[in-house]
Design an enzyme around this catalytic site. Structure first.
Site, mmCIF file in Angstrom:
data_model
loop_
_atom_site.group_PDB
_atom_site.id
_atom_site.type_symbol
_atom_site.label_atom_id
_atom_site.label_comp_id
_atom_site.label_asym_id
_atom_site.label_seq_id
_atom_site.Cartn_x
_atom_site.Cartn_y
_atom_site.Cartn_z
ATOM 1 N N ASN A 208 0.862 -1.178 0.000
ATOM 2 C CA ASN A 208 0.000 0.000 0.000
ATOM 3 C C ASN A 208 0.900 1.229 0.000
ATOM 4 O O ASN A 208 2.030 1.155 0.453
ATOM 5 C CB ASN A 208 -0.842 0.037 1.278
ATOM 6 C CG ASN A 208 -2.042 -0.852 1.190
ATOM 7 O OD1 ASN A 208 -2.183 -1.639 0.270
ATOM 8 N ND2 ASN A 208 -2.912 -0.733 2.164
ATOM 9 N N ASP A 276 -4.251 -5.750 2.290
ATOM 10 C CA ASP A 276 -5.384 -6.637 2.583
ATOM 11 C C ASP A 276 -5.121 -8.067 2.133
ATOM 12 O O ASP A 276 -5.665 -8.995 2.699
ATOM 13 C CB ASP A 276 -6.640 -6.104 1.899
ATOM 14 C CG ASP A 276 -7.102 -4.802 2.533
ATOM 15 O OD1 ASP A 276 -7.177 -4.774 3.776
ATOM 16 O OD2 ASP A 276 -7.348 -3.824 1.814
ATOM 17 N N LYS A 286 13.496 -16.137 -7.755
ATOM 18 C CA LYS A 286 12.950 -15.063 -8.594
ATOM 19 C C LYS A 286 12.185 -15.643 -9.788
ATOM 20 O O LYS A 286 12.682 -16.529 -10.481
ATOM 21 C CB LYS A 286 14.111 -14.195 -9.091
ATOM 22 C CG LYS A 286 13.650 -12.964 -9.828
ATOM 23 C CD LYS A 286 14.823 -12.135 -10.313
ATOM 24 C CE LYS A 286 14.311 -11.060 -11.254
ATOM 25 N NZ LYS A 286 15.410 -10.365 -11.910
ATOM 26 N N PRO A 303 -4.514 -11.340 7.770
ATOM 27 C CA PRO A 303 -5.276 -11.139 9.003
ATOM 28 C C PRO A 303 -5.553 -9.645 9.183
ATOM 29 O O PRO A 303 -4.741 -8.807 8.786
ATOM 30 C CB PRO A 303 -4.316 -11.628 10.098
ATOM 31 C CG PRO A 303 -2.946 -11.549 9.492
ATOM 32 C CD PRO A 303 -3.144 -11.791 8.026
ATOM 33 N N ASP A 304 -6.698 -9.300 9.731
ATOM 34 C CA ASP A 304 -6.995 -7.909 10.064
ATOM 35 C C ASP A 304 -6.518 -7.688 11.501
ATOM 36 O O ASP A 304 -7.118 -8.211 12.444
ATOM 37 C CB ASP A 304 -8.495 -7.639 9.915
ATOM 38 C CG ASP A 304 -8.798 -6.155 10.027
ATOM 39 O OD1 ASP A 304 -8.270 -5.506 10.955
ATOM 40 O OD2 ASP A 304 -9.554 -5.637 9.188
ATOM 41 N N ILE A 305 -5.442 -6.956 11.631
ATOM 42 C CA ILE A 305 -4.798 -6.804 12.943
ATOM 43 C C ILE A 305 -5.720 -6.033 13.894
ATOM 44 O O ILE A 305 -5.927 -6.422 15.038
ATOM 45 C CB ILE A 305 -3.438 -6.084 12.778
ATOM 46 C CG1 ILE A 305 -2.578 -6.865 11.779
ATOM 47 C CG2 ILE A 305 -2.718 -5.960 14.118
ATOM 48 C CD1 ILE A 305 -1.400 -6.082 11.231
ATOM 49 N N PHE A 323 -7.881 3.506 12.022
ATOM 50 C CA PHE A 323 -7.920 4.596 11.057
ATOM 51 C C PHE A 323 -8.793 4.189 9.888
ATOM 52 O O PHE A 323 -8.916 3.005 9.584
ATOM 53 C CB PHE A 323 -6.504 4.930 10.555
ATOM 54 C CG PHE A 323 -5.784 5.858 11.491
ATOM 55 C CD1 PHE A 323 -5.364 5.419 12.728
ATOM 56 C CD2 PHE A 323 -5.559 7.183 11.129
ATOM 57 C CE1 PHE A 323 -4.729 6.282 13.615
ATOM 58 C CE2 PHE A 323 -4.924 8.051 11.999
ATOM 59 C CZ PHE A 323 -4.505 7.603 13.241
ATOM 60 N N LYS A 337 -17.275 1.097 9.742
ATOM 61 C CA LYS A 337 -16.003 0.396 9.977
ATOM 62 C C LYS A 337 -15.752 0.206 11.469
ATOM 63 O O LYS A 337 -15.266 -0.838 11.904
ATOM 64 C CB LYS A 337 -14.856 1.187 9.343
ATOM 65 C CG LYS A 337 -13.536 0.465 9.333
ATOM 66 C CD LYS A 337 -12.530 1.107 8.407
ATOM 67 C CE LYS A 337 -12.845 0.871 6.957
ATOM 68 N NZ LYS A 337 -11.900 1.458 6.033
ATOM 69 N N LYS A 341 -15.231 -3.525 12.855
ATOM 70 C CA LYS A 341 -13.932 -3.942 13.378
ATOM 71 C C LYS A 341 -13.952 -4.105 14.893
ATOM 72 O O LYS A 341 -13.051 -4.706 15.459
ATOM 73 C CB LYS A 341 -12.864 -2.926 12.983
ATOM 74 C CG LYS A 341 -12.756 -2.727 11.478
ATOM 75 C CD LYS A 341 -11.371 -3.022 10.992
ATOM 76 C CE LYS A 341 -11.239 -2.677 9.526
ATOM 77 N NZ LYS A 341 -9.938 -3.106 8.999
HETATM 78 O O1 C5P Z 1 -10.361 -1.905 6.374
HETATM 79 P P1 C5P Z 1 -9.380 -0.817 6.310
HETATM 80 O O2 C5P Z 1 -8.023 -1.247 5.782
HETATM 81 O O3 C5P Z 1 -9.845 0.449 5.662
HETATM 82 O O4 C5P Z 1 -9.152 -0.430 7.846
HETATM 83 C C1 C5P Z 1 -8.206 0.496 8.232
HETATM 84 C C2 C5P Z 1 -7.831 0.264 9.660
HETATM 85 O O5 C5P Z 1 -7.626 -1.121 9.933
HETATM 86 C C3 C5P Z 1 -6.509 0.907 9.980
HETATM 87 O O6 C5P Z 1 -6.513 1.264 11.343
HETATM 88 C C4 C5P Z 1 -5.516 -0.208 9.702
HETATM 89 O O7 C5P Z 1 -4.303 -0.025 10.404
HETATM 90 C C5 C5P Z 1 -6.281 -1.425 10.185
HETATM 91 N N1 C5P Z 1 -5.969 -2.674 9.490
HETATM 92 C C6 C5P Z 1 -5.295 -3.684 10.147
HETATM 93 N N2 C5P Z 1 -5.058 -4.880 9.511
HETATM 94 C C7 C5P Z 1 -5.450 -5.075 8.238
HETATM 95 C C8 C5P Z 1 -6.125 -4.039 7.553
HETATM 96 C C9 C5P Z 1 -6.367 -2.850 8.199
HETATM 97 O O8 C5P Z 1 -4.932 -3.509 11.303
HETATM 98 N N3 C5P Z 1 -5.192 -6.230 7.649
#
Ligand code: C5P
Length: 397
Positions: A208, A276, A286, A303-305, A323, A337, A341
């Site tokens: 990103n 994501d 390579k 994983p979504d942290i 954020f 969101k 979350k």
């Molecule tokens: O879903 P989105 O990426 O827009 O969400 C943004 C928020 O989620 C931010 O705080 C980002 O640091 C956190 N995030 C995360 N792990 C992910 C994706 C987003 O902690 N895999």
């Protein structure tokens, strides 16, 4: 002001050691008491007599000095202080610290202490840039050692570059920061920052866009209020702040592991732009460019942290902040969101191209809490960070 504070000052062997005499004087002017420790090499640059005269205290010089041990053992000596400062911190002292050596008085004190340690590195530019010193610095930052400087400039050896010890004034400010009884002192906060890199093969990755500027400013602002900050950063383009524990990661999965490793915490701020998806069929060698052939990348979800930490039962930080960078319907999307979350607050911003926020110095955010949405005026990223840090301090009070 440092009234009543006791500082154990380890003076290493470098030409910058003469500045440490001035440091003793300046710390005492601010009300601190200073116990000087001279390494053997340090004694080549400043005499025990001058250090002792300026500190108006006994100078400690050698681990095996039996009189010293009878007077105050090294464990006691290292713990009687409120802060241990190493100035100048030579390449050798940094290597000893990173390796956990305890072969002389200085390294033993550093191993035995239960207090925070602040170092002011000073060395020749090549030594500073040597991969071994880079590794040692990263290890020390990961161990929570605070680092001030070095600066760039002409060096006593005639070379020019980074390696000069920070100015005394800067070291004094860092010491004041480390000893400040701010509203967040004693509080542990995790901050994620920067992008993540998800490898395609050893030389390619997807990522990103993120400079890490806002996350870095937040970590700095929290540390300035006295918080004990663990800063988990992906490969960002701005350097990490000083005075925080820095954990460097590349991928989202490494970032999650680093965050879990930094728990427990009172608060967590997730400012990283986490990828994501990762490449599920990444290769160890390579990928070859073959004529007419295109790689078929397969993706897997990362994983979504933020969601993972928000959903933790016992051990969840009491305040979890996420954020949301949006380009349209900012508030509605950010509110959704927050619910999805499971975090406490969302800092939402409009990153549409016209705003100039992405990669810029300013930010215009809306803070979304359980109580509703609060618009903050457009201001510098540092001001956003300070305001957010102040709100976190209020919430944890
Ligand atoms: O879903 P989105 O990426 O827009 O969400 C943004 C928020 O989620 C931010 O705080 C980002 O640091 C956190 N995030 C995360 N792990 C992910 C994706 C987003 O902690 N895999």
């Amino acid at each position: 002001m440092l009234a009543g504070k006791r500082i154990l000052l380890i003076i290493g062997g470098g030409i910058a050691a003469f500045k440490s005499l001035d440091l003793i004087r300046r710390l005492r002017e601010r009300g601190a008491s200073v116990t000087p420790v001279l390494t053997r090499a340090g004694e080549e640059f400043v005499t025990p007599l001058s250090a002792s005269a300026l500190a108006a205290e006994k100078v400690y010089r050698d681990l095996f000095d039996l009189t010293d041990e009878a007077e105050m053992g090294h464990v006691e000596l290292s713990r009687a202080a409120d802060l241990v400062v190493v100035a100048p911190a030579t390449a050798d002292l940094m290597a000893k610290m990173a390796g956990g050596h305890a072969g002389d008085l200085a390294s033993t004190l550093l191993m035995a202490t239960d207090k925070r340690v602040l170092i002011a590195p000073a060395m020749n530019v090549r030594m500073w840039e040597h991969p071994a010193t880079r590794r040692n610095l990263a290890t020390l930052q990961g161990d929570g050692i605070l680092v001030v400087g070095p600066e760039e400039g002409a060096m006593a050896c005639g070379e020019v570059g980074p390696g000069r010890m920070a100015e005394v004034q800067q070291i004094v400010e860092a010491i004041e920061g480390a000893l400040s009884d701010g509203p967040l002192s004693g509080r542990r906060v995790i901050v994620t920052s920067g992008p993540t890199h998800e490898p395609i093969d050893p030389v390619r990755y997807i990522a990103n866009r993120s400079s890490g500027a806002q996350g870095t400013a937040i970590a700095r602002a929290l540390a300035a209020l006295g918080a004990d900050v663990t800063f988990v950063t992906g490969p960002a383009s701005v350097p990490p702040p000083q005075g925080v524990r820095v954990v460097r990661v590349e991928t989202a999965r490494q970032m999650l592991a680093a965050v879990e490793g930094a728990l427990p915490a009172d608060a967590a701020v997730f400012a990283a732009a986490v990828a994501d998806w990762r490449v599920a069929n990444a290769t160890d060698s390579k990928m070859k460019k073959t004529k007419g052939g295109l790689p078929a990348l397969e993706f897997a979800e990362n994983p979504d942290i933020l969601a993972t930490v928000s959903a933790m039962g016992a051990g969840r930080p009491s305040l979890v902040v996420g954020f949301a960078a949006e380009t349209d319907d900012v508030i509605a999307h950010a509110k959704a969101k927050r619910e999805r979350k499971g975090c406490d607050w969302i800092v939402a911003n409009d990153v549409s191209p016209g705003t100039g926020i992405m990669g810029g110095a300013e930010n215009a955010v809306t803070l979304i809490t359980a109580q509703g949405a609060e618009d903050w005026p457009r201001m510098g990223k540092d001001q956003v960070a300070q305001r957010l840090a102040a709100r976190i301090a209020e919430a944890l009070a």
